[in-house]
Design a protein around this motif. Sequence first.
Motif, PDB file in Angstrom:
ATOM      1  N   ARG A  28      26.838  50.654  36.055  1.00  0.00           N
ATOM      2  CA  ARG A  28      26.998  51.556  34.714  1.00  0.00           C
ATOM      3  C   ARG A  28      28.509  52.158  35.322  1.00  0.00           C
ATOM      4  NH1 ARG A  28      24.721  55.702  31.479  1.00  0.00           N
ATOM      5  NH2 ARG A  28      25.739  57.208  33.124  1.00  0.00           N
ATOM      6  N   ARG A  29      28.765  52.688  36.454  1.00  0.00           N
ATOM      7  CA  ARG A  29      29.973  53.353  36.875  1.00  0.00           C
ATOM      8  C   ARG A  29      31.185  52.349  36.564  1.00  0.00           C
ATOM      9  NH1 ARG A  29      30.974  57.698  39.804  1.00  0.00           N
ATOM     10  NH2 ARG A  29      32.797  57.558  41.151  1.00  0.00           N
ATOM     11  N   LEU A  30      30.844  50.997  36.789  1.00  0.00           N
ATOM     12  CA  LEU A  30      32.037  50.054  36.631  1.00  0.00           C
ATOM     13  C   LEU A  30      32.022  49.752  35.115  1.00  0.00           C
ATOM     14  CD1 LEU A  30      31.201  47.180  39.431  1.00  0.00           C
ATOM     15  CD2 LEU A  30      33.081  49.005  39.325  1.00  0.00           C
ATOM     16  N   GLY A  31      31.040  50.097  34.192  1.00  0.00           N
ATOM     17  CA  GLY A  31      31.446  50.040  32.876  1.00  0.00           C
ATOM     18  C   GLY A  31      30.979  48.459  32.410  1.00  0.00           C
ATOM     19  N   VAL A  32      30.216  47.854  33.153  1.00  0.00           N
ATOM     20  CA  VAL A  32      29.865  46.275  32.818  1.00  0.00           C
ATOM     21  C   VAL A  32      29.497  46.202  31.295  1.00  0.00           C
ATOM     22  CG1 VAL A  32      29.357  45.774  35.201  1.00  0.00           C
ATOM     23  CG2 VAL A  32      27.585  46.369  33.551  1.00  0.00           C
ATOM     24  N   ALA A  33      29.660  44.838  30.992  1.00  0.00           N
ATOM     25  CA  ALA A  33      29.048  44.558  29.625  1.00  0.00           C
ATOM     26  C   ALA A  33      27.487  43.929  30.020  1.00  0.00           C
ATOM     27  CB  ALA A  33      29.632  43.394  28.933  1.00  0.00           C
ATOM     28  N   GLN A  34      26.323  44.189  29.516  1.00  0.00           N
ATOM     29  CA  GLN A  34      25.152  43.608  30.076  1.00  0.00           C
ATOM     30  C   GLN A  34      24.981  42.333  29.146  1.00  0.00           C
ATOM     31  OE1 GLN A  34      22.899  45.761  32.118  1.00  0.00           O
ATOM     32  NE2 GLN A  34      22.023  43.697  32.330  1.00  0.00           N
ATOM     33  N   LEU A  35      25.053  41.298  29.571  1.00  0.00           N
ATOM     34  CA  LEU A  35      24.883  40.103  28.595  1.00  0.00           C
ATOM     35  C   LEU A  35      23.308  39.567  28.417  1.00  0.00           C
ATOM     36  CD1 LEU A  35      27.654  37.539  29.934  1.00  0.00           C
ATOM     37  CD2 LEU A  35      27.870  39.491  27.920  1.00  0.00           C
ATOM     38  N   ALA A  36      22.499  39.923  29.531  1.00  0.00           N
ATOM     39  CA  ALA A  36      21.021  39.926  29.364  1.00  0.00           C
ATOM     40  C   ALA A  36      20.601  40.307  30.717  1.00  0.00           C
ATOM     41  CB  ALA A  36      21.027  38.129  29.567  1.00  0.00           C
ATOM     42  N   ASP A  37      19.376  40.257  30.986  1.00  0.00           N
ATOM     43  CA  ASP A  37      18.739  40.993  31.880  1.00  0.00           C
ATOM     44  C   ASP A  37      19.068  40.417  33.105  1.00  0.00           C
ATOM     45  OD1 ASP A  37      16.980  42.740  32.951  1.00  0.00           O
ATOM     46  OD2 ASP A  37      15.229  41.436  33.242  1.00  0.00           O
ATOM     47  N   GLY A  38      19.853  41.112  34.146  1.00  0.00           N
ATOM     48  CA  GLY A  38      20.203  40.391  35.357  1.00  0.00           C
ATOM     49  C   GLY A  38      21.702  39.797  35.206  1.00  0.00           C
ATOM     50  N   LEU A  39      22.196  39.749  34.077  1.00  0.00           N
ATOM     51  CA  LEU A  39      23.693  39.071  34.054  1.00  0.00           C
ATOM     52  C   LEU A  39      24.676  40.096  33.288  1.00  0.00           C
ATOM     53  CD1 LEU A  39      25.159  36.587  34.050  1.00  0.00           C
ATOM     54  CD2 LEU A  39      24.451  36.051  31.644  1.00  0.00           C
ATOM     55  N   VAL A  40      25.731  40.564  33.958  1.00  0.00           N
ATOM     56  CA  VAL A  40      26.678  41.504  33.605  1.00  0.00           C
ATOM     57  C   VAL A  40      28.023  40.762  33.517  1.00  0.00           C
ATOM     58  CG1 VAL A  40      25.258  43.402  34.150  1.00  0.00           C
ATOM     59  CG2 VAL A  40      26.709  42.506  35.929  1.00  0.00           C
ATOM     60  N   ALA A  41      28.854  41.366  32.843  1.00  0.00           N
ATOM     61  CA  ALA A  41      30.226  40.872  32.868  1.00  0.00           C
ATOM     62  C   ALA A  41      31.314  41.760  32.805  1.00  0.00           C
ATOM     63  CB  ALA A  41      30.544  39.896  31.707  1.00  0.00           C
ATOM     64  N   LEU A  42      32.596  41.628  33.419  1.00  0.00           N
ATOM     65  CA  LEU A  42      33.706  42.339  33.201  1.00  0.00           C
ATOM     66  C   LEU A  42      34.932  41.354  33.027  1.00  0.00           C
ATOM     67  CD1 LEU A  42      33.274  45.038  36.250  1.00  0.00           C
ATOM     68  CD2 LEU A  42      33.608  45.440  33.708  1.00  0.00           C
ATOM     69  N   PRO A  43      35.927  41.957  32.498  1.00  0.00           N
ATOM     70  CA  PRO A  43      36.967  41.026  32.277  1.00  0.00           C
ATOM     71  C   PRO A  43      37.285  40.820  33.883  1.00  0.00           C
ATOM     72  CG  PRO A  43      37.449  43.128  31.215  1.00  0.00           C
ATOM     73  CD  PRO A  43      36.076  43.138  31.834  1.00  0.00           C
ATOM     74  N   ALA A  44      38.041  39.502  34.128  1.00  0.00           N
ATOM     75  CA  ALA A  44      38.240  39.172  35.646  1.00  0.00           C
ATOM     76  C   ALA A  44      39.685  39.529  36.040  1.00  0.00           C
ATOM     77  CB  ALA A  44      38.281  37.651  35.879  1.00  0.00           C
ATOM     78  N   ASP A  45      39.683  40.266  37.075  1.00  0.00           N
ATOM     79  CA  ASP A  45      41.048  40.606  37.888  1.00  0.00           C
ATOM     80  C   ASP A  45      40.511  40.777  39.303  1.00  0.00           C
ATOM     81  OD1 ASP A  45      40.460  43.071  38.387  1.00  0.00           O
ATOM     82  OD2 ASP A  45      41.217  44.113  36.553  1.00  0.00           O
ATOM     83  N   ALA A  46      41.517  40.784  40.124  1.00  0.00           N
ATOM     84  CA  ALA A  46      41.196  41.094  41.638  1.00  0.00           C
ATOM     85  C   ALA A  46      40.192  42.140  41.822  1.00  0.00           C
ATOM     86  CB  ALA A  46      42.326  41.205  42.202  1.00  0.00           C
ATOM     87  N   ARG A  47      40.384  43.325  41.144  1.00  0.00           N
ATOM     88  CA  ARG A  47      39.386  44.428  41.348  1.00  0.00           C
ATOM     89  C   ARG A  47      38.064  44.193  41.044  1.00  0.00           C
ATOM     90  NH1 ARG A  47      40.457  50.649  40.342  1.00  0.00           N
ATOM     91  NH2 ARG A  47      41.238  50.150  38.309  1.00  0.00           N
ATOM     92  N   THR A  48      38.001  43.773  39.669  1.00  0.00           N
ATOM     93  CA  THR A  48      36.626  43.660  39.204  1.00  0.00           C
ATOM     94  C   THR A  48      35.897  42.648  40.000  1.00  0.00           C
ATOM     95  OG1 THR A  48      37.376  42.111  37.548  1.00  0.00           O
ATOM     96  CG2 THR A  48      37.120  44.301  36.945  1.00  0.00           C
ATOM     97  N   ARG A  49      36.561  41.583  40.313  1.00  0.00           N
ATOM     98  CA  ARG A  49      35.813  40.334  41.111  1.00  0.00           C
ATOM     99  C   ARG A  49      35.485  41.000  42.404  1.00  0.00           C
ATOM    100  NH1 ARG A  49      38.544  34.435  42.368  1.00  0.00           N
ATOM    101  NH2 ARG A  49      36.436  34.143  43.737  1.00  0.00           N
ATOM    102  N   GLU A  50      36.306  41.996  43.290  1.00  0.00           N
ATOM    103  CA  GLU A  50      35.748  42.456  44.279  1.00  0.00           C
ATOM    104  C   GLU A  50      34.596  43.435  44.289  1.00  0.00           C
ATOM    105  OE1 GLU A  50      39.099  43.862  46.839  1.00  0.00           O
ATOM    106  OE2 GLU A  50      37.538  44.874  48.129  1.00  0.00           O
ATOM    107  N   HIS A  51      34.636  44.297  43.208  1.00  0.00           N
ATOM    108  CA  HIS A  51      33.640  45.123  42.964  1.00  0.00           C
ATOM    109  C   HIS A  51      32.347  44.576  42.809  1.00  0.00           C
ATOM    110  CE1 HIS A  51      35.586  49.026  42.631  1.00  0.00           C
ATOM    111  NE2 HIS A  51      36.229  48.850  41.578  1.00  0.00           N
TER     112      HIS A  51
END
Lengths: 164, 143
Positions: A28-51
């Motif tokens: 939630r703190r990362l502001g993810v998009a919830q695509l489905a139960d147990g599947l979340v997404a963020l725009p890809a960059d070095a930081r989001t990938r590391e998180h």
Amino acid sequence: MPGSWVLLCYRLPREPSSPRVTIWRKLRRLGVAQLADGLVALPADARTREHFDWIAAEVRHSGGTAGLWLSQPASSAQERDLAAAMAADRAREYEDVLVAANAAAALEEPERARTVKRLRAELRRIGRRDYFPPRQRGTAHAAVTDLARGELSANAVSYSEGQR
Amino acid sequence: MKWATRTGVHVDRAACAWLIGRNIDKACEFIFVTDPAGVPADAVPFDMPGVDLTHHGHDCTFETMLRRYDIVDPVLWKLAEIIHEADIDDERFDAPAAPGLDIIIRGLSMTLTDEQILAVCGPILDGLYEYLKRSLILGREPA
């Protein structure tokens, strides 16, 4: 051409529930998009990938399974919907800050300065998970700046209108 | 000894490399890998998922290293609070220097190679250490 996204696919045991809550809070703190139960997404960059890498490690450590995927939405429309939903989530958070800033205009010092500090921290927090800034971002920032300067919050409204 | 970490170093890895050279292994040599599978057999991996010297519980890798090597220097633990907040940003500590340090190193990662970042971060962290040491001794902000 849709951009690149990083997807975290994870499963956690139902019990104990505390790792589920911890992971959920972090996502939630990362502001993810919830695509489905147990599947979340963020725009890809070095930081989001590391998180996501660290969260995946934590899921596995808690006895769950997790995988990281790099992907591209198949259509621009699909990506637009995703971005719009994320922007709407942030817009609501910025609106809360705007309301709090306007309400604080009547406060005396030092309560007012304390509110400025708190709202600035909140803006920083929202900013870190704001991947598709909505127009409310400018309004909320202007309202807090005005509150700090001791001006009337009416200025915040005209500022945001001019920004559109 | 050889030490391996992920390429694209940021604050936690830069601080760990500094700590390794300062307190753990004077003759350290660093290798940067893109995939944990690419760590050479004779290198100690750090700050990557699935190894020992990495995030554990609430700790970032810098804190894990202090624990693993029984380092009790209070100045380093104070520095660890800044590294923790710059890296994880979970507001566990009050570290106003953290957002600034985070941005400085993020900026360096845009203009320098991993090796150069470690070289530049050395004097930055030396200075930060000295500042924190003086403030701990004085009990207030040093001049």
